[in-house]
Each structure stands twice: as structure tokens, then as C-alpha cells.
Design a protein around this motif. Structure first.
Motif, mmCIF file in Angstrom:
data_model
loop_
_atom_site.group_PDB
_atom_site.id
_atom_site.type_symbol
_atom_site.label_atom_id
_atom_site.label_comp_id
_atom_site.label_asym_id
_atom_site.label_seq_id
_atom_site.Cartn_x
_atom_site.Cartn_y
_atom_site.Cartn_z
ATOM 1 N N GLY A 138 101.747 -94.896 -9.839
ATOM 2 C CA GLY A 138 102.073 -96.214 -10.389
ATOM 3 C C GLY A 138 103.408 -96.761 -9.937
ATOM 4 O O GLY A 138 104.020 -97.571 -10.648
ATOM 5 N N THR A 139 103.873 -96.363 -8.750
ATOM 6 C CA THR A 139 105.184 -96.827 -8.276
ATOM 7 C C THR A 139 105.175 -98.287 -7.842
ATOM 8 O O THR A 139 106.239 -98.892 -7.702
ATOM 9 C CB THR A 139 105.658 -95.956 -7.096
ATOM 10 O OG1 THR A 139 104.671 -96.003 -6.049
ATOM 11 C CG2 THR A 139 105.848 -94.526 -7.536
ATOM 12 N N MET A 140 103.997 -98.857 -7.618
ATOM 13 C CA MET A 140 103.932 -100.254 -7.162
ATOM 14 C C MET A 140 104.102 -101.247 -8.313
ATOM 15 O O MET A 140 104.589 -102.358 -8.097
ATOM 16 C CB MET A 140 102.587 -100.523 -6.467
ATOM 17 C CG MET A 140 102.263 -99.589 -5.345
ATOM 18 S SD MET A 140 103.414 -99.723 -3.974
ATOM 19 C CE MET A 140 102.877 -98.344 -2.970
ATOM 20 N N PHE A 141 103.709 -100.846 -9.515
ATOM 21 C CA PHE A 141 103.720 -101.802 -10.625
ATOM 22 C C PHE A 141 105.121 -102.273 -10.991
ATOM 23 O O PHE A 141 105.336 -103.482 -11.187
ATOM 24 C CB PHE A 141 103.017 -101.191 -11.838
ATOM 25 C CG PHE A 141 102.893 -102.145 -12.996
ATOM 26 C CD1 PHE A 141 101.994 -103.198 -12.945
ATOM 27 C CD2 PHE A 141 103.672 -101.995 -14.122
ATOM 28 C CE1 PHE A 141 101.880 -104.077 -14.006
ATOM 29 C CE2 PHE A 141 103.570 -102.877 -15.188
ATOM 30 C CZ PHE A 141 102.674 -103.921 -15.129
ATOM 31 N N PRO A 142 106.135 -101.386 -11.128
ATOM 32 C CA PRO A 142 107.497 -101.901 -11.400
ATOM 33 C C PRO A 142 107.991 -102.842 -10.320
ATOM 34 O O PRO A 142 108.693 -103.816 -10.618
ATOM 35 C CB PRO A 142 108.340 -100.620 -11.474
ATOM 36 C CG PRO A 142 107.391 -99.547 -11.816
ATOM 37 C CD PRO A 142 106.104 -99.910 -11.136
ATOM 38 N N MET A 143 107.623 -102.570 -9.057
ATOM 39 C CA MET A 143 108.031 -103.453 -7.973
ATOM 40 C C MET A 143 107.375 -104.823 -8.121
ATOM 41 O O MET A 143 108.007 -105.862 -7.885
ATOM 42 C CB MET A 143 107.636 -102.826 -6.637
ATOM 43 C CG MET A 143 108.254 -103.482 -5.429
ATOM 44 S SD MET A 143 107.875 -102.577 -3.924
ATOM 45 C CE MET A 143 108.907 -103.480 -2.761
ATOM 46 N N ALA A 144 106.108 -104.854 -8.535
ATOM 47 C CA ALA A 144 105.433 -106.128 -8.755
ATOM 48 C C ALA A 144 106.066 -106.894 -9.918
ATOM 49 O O ALA A 144 106.234 -108.122 -9.846
ATOM 50 C CB ALA A 144 103.947 -105.902 -9.024
ATOM 51 N N CYS A 145 106.450 -106.199 -10.985
ATOM 52 C CA CYS A 145 107.132 -106.857 -12.107
ATOM 53 C C CYS A 145 108.480 -107.420 -11.670
ATOM 54 O O CYS A 145 108.859 -108.529 -12.066
ATOM 55 C CB CYS A 145 107.311 -105.874 -13.254
ATOM 56 S SG CYS A 145 105.775 -105.331 -14.030
ATOM 57 N N HIS A 146 109.199 -106.666 -10.836
ATOM 58 C CA HIS A 146 110.501 -107.135 -10.346
ATOM 59 C C HIS A 146 110.331 -108.396 -9.512
ATOM 60 O O HIS A 146 111.092 -109.371 -9.654
ATOM 61 C CB HIS A 146 111.142 -106.020 -9.525
ATOM 62 C CG HIS A 146 112.537 -106.327 -9.076
ATOM 63 N ND1 HIS A 146 112.802 -106.948 -7.860
ATOM 64 C CD2 HIS A 146 113.740 -106.125 -9.662
ATOM 65 C CE1 HIS A 146 114.113 -107.095 -7.734
ATOM 66 N NE2 HIS A 146 114.703 -106.612 -8.807
ATOM 67 N N ARG A 147 109.323 -108.428 -8.643
ATOM 68 C CA ARG A 147 109.086 -109.625 -7.816
ATOM 69 C C ARG A 147 108.617 -110.800 -8.664
ATOM 70 O O ARG A 147 108.914 -111.951 -8.355
ATOM 71 C CB ARG A 147 108.056 -109.321 -6.729
ATOM 72 C CG ARG A 147 108.473 -108.248 -5.729
ATOM 73 C CD ARG A 147 109.737 -108.635 -5.001
ATOM 74 N NE ARG A 147 110.110 -107.698 -3.955
ATOM 75 C CZ ARG A 147 110.778 -106.577 -4.118
ATOM 76 N NH1 ARG A 147 111.156 -106.215 -5.342
ATOM 77 N NH2 ARG A 147 111.096 -105.802 -3.105
ATOM 78 N N THR A 148 107.889 -110.528 -9.743
ATOM 79 C CA THR A 148 107.473 -111.604 -10.641
ATOM 80 C C THR A 148 108.686 -112.245 -11.302
ATOM 81 O O THR A 148 108.766 -113.483 -11.432
ATOM 82 C CB THR A 148 106.516 -111.058 -11.711
ATOM 83 O OG1 THR A 148 105.379 -110.452 -11.069
ATOM 84 C CG2 THR A 148 106.041 -112.176 -12.622
#
Length: 393
Positions: free
Chosen positions: A344-354
Motif C-alpha cells: 500500500g505504498t502508493m496510496f499515501p503518495m496519491a493522497c499527497h498529490r491530491t
């Protein structure tokens, strides 16, 4: 006597520690060189030892011995596992510099598409003059509305392949999840450059002559010109909804491959392994996060940015995410088969970009309020991006 023995024991232990530390220094100095592999894997028998080893400083020099939890074996790119970390970081810095310069000049090809992909330009080609008058000009209007969007989507689709090659073959990243994270970050920032540098700058340039002639009306002119871009982005999101999502459902790549194999080969002559690879190819049966996340984040940024200028973009974005929810839910649950697990390492990155997209939208709202001479509204909303930045920390 006991005191003397205690002192001898303490001295012996201290000497042993010094000897061990000296040997560790010699081993580290011999391994840090560029000719040696900088990656190793250690297996522990209990979780307590793993936690201690991952959290304890192993060397007095920072960033020399870095201990962390090992990725899944399927996630490791074994061809790059031996690459020295300093070498890889140096190439990463060079790639970021070159790609940053490319993002600045990214507006050149996109602006060229906006200028050339029109019915008038196509009609100027010998033999294509009929396009301007076909069906009373309706076809020309259709071309002007959709051809620039389709061409822009086409060249945007090329970018992830470039970022993938850079991360894998130039930077020599060691895990597939790290490659996907690099694609997500770079692809996202290129799309931001597409929104804020290219299209928005184009609307300002169109009003530049009028601003020079009437400088006192600059705010009013810009306030009227910026909303003109909303129609373009509404068309862009609708194209992704009506064309992009059905293409994800159809899976053009695997479909074309299967039709080719069925046409050119007879199934009775294929082995069971070849049949399984034909119907369930591993390459086409996984979710490529570096491709999918930035495409969804682009729509998020568009909705955040232009919702304050023209709220008509909001129902279009809502329709897109409703379709995306249905499509990706079906693909992830039924079609896609993950090749590795990244935890699940991609999800925090997606939240940061959001949140970055939210900041862009808030700054756009403040700037648009100033353009429309709403200075009090700009002052009241100024803390919003500051609060969002603090949330990102």
C-alpha cells in the motif's frame, strides 16, 4: 578482588568492542566502493530481531549502512539489485534536472497541437478544403472541439513509457514499486505543467494585446479570458469518460494480441502453457499504478482548479469518477492479477498529490478573486492553502 576483576572485565569488554568497531570500519570501507554491490538481504528467525535491526543505527556515518524492511521478492528487480546506491542517486538527480527542464518546455508541443489541430489548418492542406464546408460546418466544429483533446491525450500517453524507461534503465531503481512511484510523481507534475503553463498561459496570451491597449482594464480582461479554458477541460474530461474508460474495459492490447494469435495459430497445436499465456498474459493482467493514478489525479486537479471559475466542471467530474469507480472496481476484482505486493505504498503518495491539487485550486480561487477585484474574499481565503500545507506535514 571483586572490584579488580570487575575492572578487568570492563576493560576486556571495552577492548572487544573497540576491536569489533575497527573491523566493522574496515569492512564498510571495503564495501562502499563503486565496484561492490550495495544491497544485501538478511533473514531473521523472529520479529523482535527484525525490528531491532531495522531501527538501530548500524554505523557512525549516516547514510552508509541503511537498514529497512526488505520488499517482497517479486517486487525486486534483480538485474538492478547490485547497483551502488550513490550511483543510482546521482543518476536520479540528473534525470530530475533534465525532466524538469522538459516540463518547462512541455508547453511547446502542446501549444503547437492547440494551434495546428483545427479545421481551418486541416482545410489549408491541398485536397482537404471540403472539411470546412462539410455538413454546413458542423464537422468543422466537431473537429475543433475534439481533435486537439484527442491529440493531447495521445502525446500524454507516451510520457509514462519514457518515465518507465528512465527509472528502470537509466536510474537503475531496484524495486518495481519504486519505479511506479517515480512514474506517478513525474507524470503528475507534467500534467500540472500541461494545465497551468500551457492552456492557462494560452488564454492570457490571447488577451495580451488587449491588455497593452487598455492597461487599466487588465483585471477585467483576465477575469473574462480565464473562464474560456473551462470548456476545453470539460471536453477533456468528457473524452476521458466516454472514450478512455471504455478502452480500459475493452483492454485493447490483450484483445489485439488474442485476435492475432487466434488468426495466425491453431489452438490445438498450442501447449497448455501457451494457451494460458494467451488468455491470461501476465504483462496485461496487472494494474500499472504509474499510469492509472496520475490520470485520475489529473481530473481531480482540473475539478479543484476550475470549480471556482465555472462550477459546470463539477458534474462532469462527478460523472467521470462514477464511471471510473464502476470500471476500476470490475477490473481490480475480476480482471487484474497483481504481480507483486508493495504494502500500500502508493496510496499515501496519491493522497499527497491530491492535497497538492487542492492547494492549486485554492491558489487559483485566490488569484481569480483578485482578478475579479474581490480583495476581501482573497484575504479571507488566504489561510486555506497554508492550512492544507500544514496538513501535508
Amino acid at each position: 578482588l571483586l572490584t579488580l576483576l570487575d575492572r578487568i572485565g570492563v576493560d576486556f569488554i571495552s577492548g572487544g568492542i573497540s576491536y569489533i568497531q575497527q573491523n566493522i570500519d574496515e569492512v564498510v570501507d571495503s564495501v562502499v566502493g563503486a565496484t561492490m554491490s550495495s544491497t544485501g538481504f538478511i533473514t531473521f528467525k523472529d520479529l523482535h530481531s527484525v525490528t531491532c535491526a531495522a531501527k538501530t543505527p548500524l554505523f557512525h556515518k549516516p547514510d552508509v549502512l541503511i537498514a529497512k524492511m526488505a520488499p517482497e521478492p517479486r517486487d525486486v528487480i534483480w538485474e538492478n539489485a547490485h547497483v551502488n546506491l550513490g550511483w543510482s542517486r546521482g543518476r536520479e538527480w540528473t534525470a530530475n534536472m533534465l525532466l524538469g527542464i522538459g516540463a518547462i518546455f512541455w508547453s511547446i508541443p502542446v501549444a503547437s497541437i492547440q494551434a495546428l489541430a483545427t479545421a481551418d489548418q486541416i482545410a489549408a492542406v491541398p485536397g482537404m478544403g471540403w472539411l470546412a464546408t462539410l455538413d454546413g460546418g458542423n464537422v468543422a466544429a466537431f473537429v475543433n472541439g475534439y481533435l486537439p483533446v484527442v491529440l493531447l491525450l495521445t502525446i500524454i500517453m507516451i510520457l509514462p513509457h519514457i518515465f518507465y524507461a528512465v527509472a528502470l534503465h537509466y536510474e537503475d531503481r531496484k524495486t518495481r514499486s519504486d519505479v511506479q512511484r517515480s512514474i506517478i510523481g513525474r507524470y503528475f507534475y507534467y500534467q500540472l505543467a500541461n494545465i497551468y503553463i500551457t492552456v492557462t498561459a494560452g488564454s492570457i496570451l490571447e488577451s495580451l494585446n488587449e491588455i497593452i491597449e487598455h492597461p487599466t482594464n487588465m483585471l477585467a480582461i483576465l477575469g473574462k479570458s480565464l473562464p474560456n479554458v473551462v470548456g476545453y477541460f470539460a471536453t477533456f474530461v468528457m473524452t476521458k469518460l466516454l472514450v478512455g474508460l471504455p478502452m480500459i474495459m475493452m483492454r485493447i492490447g490483450p484483445l489485439t494480441r488474442m485476435l492475432f494469435i487466434k488468426t495466425c495459430f491453431r489452438e490445438k497445436y498450442l501447449t497448455e502453457k501457451e494457451l494460458d499465456e494467451m488468455h491470461h498474459p501476465q504483462k496485461f493482467s496487472q494494474l500499472w499504478y504509474g499510469w492509472e493514478y496520475p490520470n485520475l489525479l489529473l481530473v481531480v486537479v482540473i475539478c479543484f482548479t476550475y470549480s471556482c471559475i465555472s462550477p459546470i466542471i463539477l458534474p462532469v467530474g462527478a460523472a467521470f469518477f462514477l464511471g471510473a469507480w464502476l470500471v476500476y472496481k470490475n477490473q481490480i476484482l475480476i480482471v487484474y492479477s497483481p504481480s507483486h505486493e508493495s504494502g500500500g505504498t502508493m496510496f499515501p503518495m496519491a493522497c499527497h498529490r491530491t492535497l497538492i491539487g487542492l492547494i492549486c485550486g485554492q491558489l487559483t480561487f485566490i488569484g481569480y478573486s483578485i482578478l475579479r477585484e474581490g480583495f476581501y474574499q482573497a484575504v479571507v481565503t488566504f489561510p486555506l492553502p497554508v492550512i492544507t500545507i500544514k496538513m501535508m506535514d
